[in-house]
Design an enzyme around this catalytic site. Structure first.
Site, PDB file in Angstrom:
ATOM      1  N   GLU A   1     -17.036  37.499 -10.832  1.00 10.57           N
ATOM      2  CA  GLU A   1     -15.867  38.197 -10.347  1.00 10.57           C
ATOM      3  C   GLU A   1     -14.635  37.861 -11.574  1.00 10.57           C
ATOM      4  OE1 GLU A   1     -16.667  38.965  -5.703  1.00 10.57           O
ATOM      5  OE2 GLU A   1     -14.947  37.605  -6.364  1.00 10.57           O
TER       6      GLU A   1
ATOM      7  N   CYS B   1     -22.418  42.238 -11.487  1.00 10.85           N
ATOM      8  CA  CYS B   1     -23.543  42.033 -10.434  1.00 10.85           C
ATOM      9  C   CYS B   1     -24.360  40.938 -10.712  1.00 10.85           C
ATOM     10  CB  CYS B   1     -24.194  43.212  -9.863  1.00 10.85           C
ATOM     11  SG  CYS B   1     -22.997  44.629  -9.130  1.00 10.85           S
TER      12      CYS B   1
ATOM     13  N   GLU C   1     -27.764  40.965 -10.273  1.00 13.72           N
ATOM     14  CA  GLU C   1     -28.955  41.931 -10.860  1.00 13.72           C
ATOM     15  C   GLU C   1     -28.664  42.087 -12.346  1.00 13.72           C
ATOM     16  OE1 GLU C   1     -28.734  43.543  -6.763  1.00 13.72           O
ATOM     17  OE2 GLU C   1     -27.122  42.768  -8.235  1.00 13.72           O
TER      18      GLU C   1
ATOM     19  N   CYS D   1     -26.562  47.332  -5.385  1.00 18.49           N
ATOM     20  CA  CYS D   1     -25.854  48.468  -5.518  1.00 18.49           C
ATOM     21  C   CYS D   1     -26.210  49.691  -6.377  1.00 18.49           C
ATOM     22  CB  CYS D   1     -24.466  48.064  -6.093  1.00 18.49           C
ATOM     23  SG  CYS D   1     -24.394  47.761  -7.603  1.00 18.49           S
TER      24      CYS D   1
END
Length: 134
Positions: free
Chosen positions: A45, A54, A56, A87
């Site tokens: 973040e 993310c 992934e 997501c």
């Protein structure tokens, strides 16, 4: 071939390295390739939350940077009572390098919680084959 236990361990180890000071929600992901290599990534973040990356996406980037281009299996590790599935954007990222029957395992701290195929998480998807690339 990489065992599911190895993938789980890699996802769990990288989850601890996640940088999530805003959401306090650490995610780790580990990818196995057909050649037997494992690549992992964690969420990162930043102050311009929610602009970040993310787990992934990080694992896929590591895979590509190492010269690999196919996902044989993936484990996504998250906390909490609910399943932490990829997501929508990550489902599409996985689609770029995986087959419809590629297993996506969703894990929590105590192990694999549920397993899906990519096709189950992203049915009727658009991918490289639609553009005649594969």
């Amino acid at each position: 071939m990489v065992s599911l236990d190895e993938l789980f361990s890699a996802a769990r180890a990288i989850q601890e390295r996640a940088y999530a000071p805003y959401s306090n929600f650490k995610v780790g992901a580990a990818i196995a390739t057909p050649s037997g290599r494992v690549f992992s990534g964690c969420n990162v973040e930043n102050a311009a939350y929610p602009v970040g990356s993310c787990a992934e996406a990080g694992a896929i980037s590591a895979m590509i940077a190492a010269g690999e281009s196919r996902i044989a299996a993936i484990v996504v590790m998250g906390e909490g009572e609910n399943l932490v599935t990829p997501c929508g954007g990550c489902r599409q990222r996985i689609r770029e390098f995986a087959q419809p029957d590629t297993p996506i395992h969703v894990a929590g701290p105590n192990g694999i919680r549920e397993s899906f195929t990519l096709d189950a998480l992203l049915p009727f998807s658009f991918g490289p084959d639609n553009l005649g690339i594969r």
